[in-house]
Design an enzyme around this catalytic site. Structure first.
Site, PDB file in Angstrom:
ATOM      1  N   ASP A  24       0.790  -1.243   0.000  1.00 45.04           N
ATOM      2  CA  ASP A  24       0.000   0.000   0.000  1.00 45.04           C
ATOM      3  C   ASP A  24       0.821   1.291   0.000  1.00 45.04           C
ATOM      4  OD1 ASP A  24      -1.916  -1.945   0.253  1.00 45.04           O
ATOM      5  OD2 ASP A  24      -2.696  -1.285   2.188  1.00 45.04           O
ATOM      6  N   LYS A 129      -6.670  -4.827  -2.900  1.00 44.68           N
ATOM      7  CA  LYS A 129      -7.259  -5.419  -1.697  1.00 44.68           C
ATOM      8  C   LYS A 129      -8.290  -4.485  -1.084  1.00 44.68           C
ATOM      9  CE  LYS A 129      -3.822  -4.715   1.816  1.00 44.68           C
ATOM     10  NZ  LYS A 129      -4.118  -3.379   2.312  1.00 44.68           N
ATOM     11  N   CYS A 162      -1.929  -2.282   7.963  1.00 41.18           N
ATOM     12  CA  CYS A 162      -1.914  -3.234   6.844  1.00 41.18           C
ATOM     13  C   CYS A 162      -0.695  -4.152   6.844  1.00 41.18           C
ATOM     14  CB  CYS A 162      -2.046  -2.486   5.524  1.00 41.18           C
ATOM     15  SG  CYS A 162      -3.696  -1.767   5.350  1.00 41.18           S
TER      16      CYS A 162
HETATM   17  N1  TIU Z   1      -2.587   0.415   4.316  1.00 38.87           N
HETATM   18  C1  TIU Z   1      -2.995   0.711   5.550  1.00 38.87           C
HETATM   19  O1  TIU Z   1      -2.275   0.559   6.513  1.00 38.87           O
HETATM   20  N2  TIU Z   1      -4.298   1.228   5.669  1.00 38.87           N
HETATM   21  C2  TIU Z   1      -4.675   2.053   6.691  1.00 38.87           C
HETATM   22  O2  TIU Z   1      -5.839   2.462   6.739  1.00 38.87           O
HETATM   23  N3  TIU Z   1      -3.723   2.421   7.601  1.00 38.87           N
HETATM   24  C3  TIU Z   1      -3.854   3.303   8.631  1.00 38.87           C
HETATM   25  O3  TIU Z   1      -2.921   3.401   9.437  1.00 38.87           O
HETATM   26  N4  TIU Z   1      -4.937   4.034   8.740  1.00 38.87           N
END
Ligand code: TIU
Length: 222
Positions: A24, A129, A162
């Site tokens: 991500d 995802k 994540c």
């Molecule tokens: N990719 C991921 O970690 N999504 C989140 O929403 N992370 C946060 O820390 N909010």
């Protein structure tokens, strides 16, 4: 097989059976005006991971290792967005709403893109995802299985959300995970530290924690 110094003890890495998984690293989390900022976070805190991850990515490509990128996001019609996820945080501008980088956390929008520094190249699977874990409702497990992958080198954001969720999912599926501490990042320094400690505690209950330099050296990079 190279032995990688890491905690709680060195990991024997088999580059032919290992994949680099970059979680991500999207504009929506790392740049102002995206989902991370909408949640009230200082997105600049995540940028520390960009340069080291870029070095690991170059070394993995050079070594011929499988590289997989993931992106958190939803279909434009939001049909894969759980109402509970949409409602969470009572955000004024939330998932699916218009922002300066397009609709927040929606596939095909500029904010959903991986940052240019770490852009995928041809042949590198990109796994979209809908959740925090990269295995939930995706074909990641099939991709890894079909390539004979048993070890994951994990980079990306955020450490306790994540990255942690994905490592826990991977661990339960039998993968050995090495998380690179300088290649992951959090909006909360204390969660970053605890997120890494949780992985390597109790003899490596979820996996290993190391840093990029020894891994890059083991892969023959610099
Ligand atoms: N990719 C991921 O970690 N999504 C989140 O929403 N992370 C946060 O820390 N909010």
């Amino acid at each position: 097989m190279p032995t990688i110094p890491c905690e709680p003890y060195p990991l024997m890495l088999d580059p032919r059976r290992a994949a680099l998984v970059i979680i991500d690293m999207q504009r929506d989390f790392l740049e102002p005006g995206g989902f991370g900022a909408a949640l009230g976070n200082d997105v600049s805190l995540l940028r520390r991971a960009i340069v080291p991850t870029g070095r690991v990515l170059a070394a993995a490509r050079q070594a011929g290792m499988l590289v997989i990128h993931t992106r958190e996001g939803h279909r434009p019609d939001l049909s894969d967005l759980p109402p509970a996820k949409k409602a969470r945080g009572k955000l004024k501008t939330g998932i699916g709403d218009a922002g300066p980088m397009g609709r927040i956390l929606v596939q095909g929008e500029p904010g959903h893109d991986i940052i240019p520094e770490l852009a995928p190249i041809a042949g590198e699977p990109v796994v979209d995802k809908p959740g925090k874990g990269a295995f939930h409702a995706t074909d990641l497990d099939a991709i890894l299985h079909n390539r004979g992958i048993t070890q994951l080198i994990v980079c990306g954001v955020t450490t306790e959300v994540c990255v942690n969720t994905t490592v826990r999912e991977a661990n339960d599926r039998g993968y050995e995970c090495l998380v690179l501490e300088d290649c992951v990042g959090s909006y909360f320094p204390e969660f970053h530290e605890m997120g890494l400690r949780m992985i390597k505690a109790q003899g490596g209950i979820f996996g290993w924690v190391g840093s990029s330099k020894p891994l890059i050296e083991a892969l023959g990079g610099s």
